[in-house]
Design an enzyme around this catalytic site. Structure first.
Site, PDB file in Angstrom:
ATOM      1  N   CYS A 118      32.757 102.296  50.653  1.00  0.00           N
ATOM      2  CA  CYS A 118      32.424 103.616  50.097  1.00  0.00           C
ATOM      3  C   CYS A 118      33.617 104.582  50.101  1.00  0.00           C
ATOM      4  CB  CYS A 118      31.245 104.210  50.852  1.00  0.00           C
ATOM      5  SG  CYS A 118      29.809 103.142  50.807  1.00  0.00           S
ATOM      6  N   HIS A 260      31.150 111.538  49.390  1.00  0.00           N
ATOM      7  CA  HIS A 260      30.502 110.276  49.038  1.00  0.00           C
ATOM      8  C   HIS A 260      28.992 110.476  49.174  1.00  0.00           C
ATOM      9  CE1 HIS A 260      28.993 106.310  49.133  1.00  0.00           C
ATOM     10  NE2 HIS A 260      28.816 106.275  50.440  1.00  0.00           N
ATOM     11  N   ASN A 290      23.050 105.572  47.078  1.00  0.00           N
ATOM     12  CA  ASN A 290      24.446 105.364  47.487  1.00  0.00           C
ATOM     13  C   ASN A 290      25.050 104.272  46.594  1.00  0.00           C
ATOM     14  OD1 ASN A 290      26.787 104.468  48.733  1.00  0.00           O
ATOM     15  ND2 ASN A 290      25.960 104.581  50.807  1.00  0.00           N
TER      16      ASN A 290
END
Ligand code: COA
Length: 335
Positions: A118, A260, A290
């Site tokens: 990520c 993020h 996500n």
């Protein structure tokens, strides 16, 4: 961290792509024991997009996002010198970036993959900017793309609710220092906690009868949610402060916090720790979940489309995730 900056870096265009197929919390609750209410309260996620159908991969999304970015500025792909693909879900472990190069016809570009989960897009953006600042290359395409729906265990309710698929692209160009848009960055890694979040290679228990070589495969995301949460909320604010201090910018000067998109509680907790008004948080985790390396360029692209980010705005971008890796970039928006 000081970098050898001979030239500045400009963001020329962004683009993004998500699969058409959406998966709601209600639909997930038919697969595992969970509820819309539990998922929304703990994560802020209402739905996510998933790449369905046979023979589809990150390449489909990455190519679409890249072409959208090129199209915005009517740039011919042959002008691109370098393509960096941030992904943890390639369709070829030897590298997938070359497939983007071929499909968008960027035949003059060198292309390689970068894996940092990520945090991948943040690391790829900074890697790209090093090539630009030193004058090595003039135009770089940075892509963040992940299809973690292919790697979650759909019987594990603690992880399968979190992730979605997507891609985001950004075209960067070398420019005179006066026009520089990447004001500073700060990057970190702590491998001692790699087990908090991983997609590990698992060896089979038998070996080749003559060679004594064990083979295996990669299998499913595993996560210690509480520890990842604590890590993000404690370390991301520190990275942001270090980054801002290094360029003498105060928290109050920040116009947008683009983290993020892991979950809304993390985003709000980081903003609160830094006393950043929640109105300054760029958030689309509710729609996409996500999306790992895609989440930052996807949110950036949407915020630009929605007209949120304005001329001269200062945007703090932070990525965090498996590795553990985390880092911050400070962007000065000039359109
Ligand atoms: N639906 C319903 N119940 C669930 C569930 C789900 N999808 N997932 C877990 N539970 C249960 C657990 O089994 C546990 O039950 P128990 O108390 O009977 O044992 C209970 O809910 C609490 O679980 P816990 O893991 O303590 O929940 P939490 O409050 O920590 O929330 C996360 C879980 C994953 C939402 C949270 O830890 C988190 O957001 N972590 C960060 C994850 C992340 O962002 N990762 C990517 C970073 S890049």
């Amino acid at each position: 961290m000081k970098s050898l900056m001979m030239q500045g870096v400009q963001i020329l265009a962004t683009g993004s792509a998500v699969p058409d197929s959406s998966l709601s919390n209600e639909e997930i609750s038919q697969i595992v024991e969970t509820s819309n209410n539990w998922i929304i309260t703990r994560t802020g996620i209402e739905e996510r997009r998933v790449l369905t159908g046979a023979n589809k991969s990150i390449i489909d999304l990455a190519v679409l996002a890249s072409l959208k970015a090129l199209d915005k500025i009517s740039m011919n792909a042959s002008e691109i010198d370098l393509i960096i693909l941030a992904t943890s879900s390639p369709n070829d472990l030897f590298g997938s970036a070359s497939q983007i190069q071929a499909q968008i016809k960027a035949y003059n570009a060198v292309a390689f993959d970068l894996t940092a989960a990520c945090s991948g897009f943040v690391l790829a953006m900074i890697t790209a900017s090093q090539f630009l600042q030193t004058g090595t290359y003039k135009k770089v395409l940075v892509v963040g793309a992940d299809v973690l729906s292919k790697w979650v265990d759909w019987s594990d309710r603690s992880t399968c609710i979190l992730f979605g698929d997507g891609a985001g692209a950004m075209i960067l160009q070398a420019c005179v220092k006066l026009d520089n848009q990447i004001l500073g960055f700060q990057l970190n890694t702590n491998g001692n906690y790699c087990n908090h979040l991983s997609l590990s290679y698992k060896e089979d228990s038998y070996s080749h009868s003559i060679l004594n070589i064990y083979q295996g495969s990669f299998k499913y995301i595993s996560m210690n949610g509480k520890d990842v949460y604590k890590f993000a909320v404690s370390q991301v604010p520190l990275s942001i402060l270090k980054c801002l201090n290094s360029v003498n910018i105060a928290i109050d000067d920040i116009d947008w916090l683009l983290l993020h998109q892991a979950n809304h509680r993390i985003l709000k907790a980081v903003a609160d720790k830094l006393s950043i008004d929640n109105k300054k948080i760029i958030m689309n985790v509710n729609k996409y979940g996500n999306t790992s390396a895609a989440s930052i360029p996807l949110a950036f692209d949407e915020a630009l489309k929605e007209g949120k980010i304005l001329q001269n705005d200062l945007i703090v971008i932070s990525g965090f995730g498996a590795g553990l890796t985390w880092g911050t970039i400070l962007v000065h928006w000039k359109s």
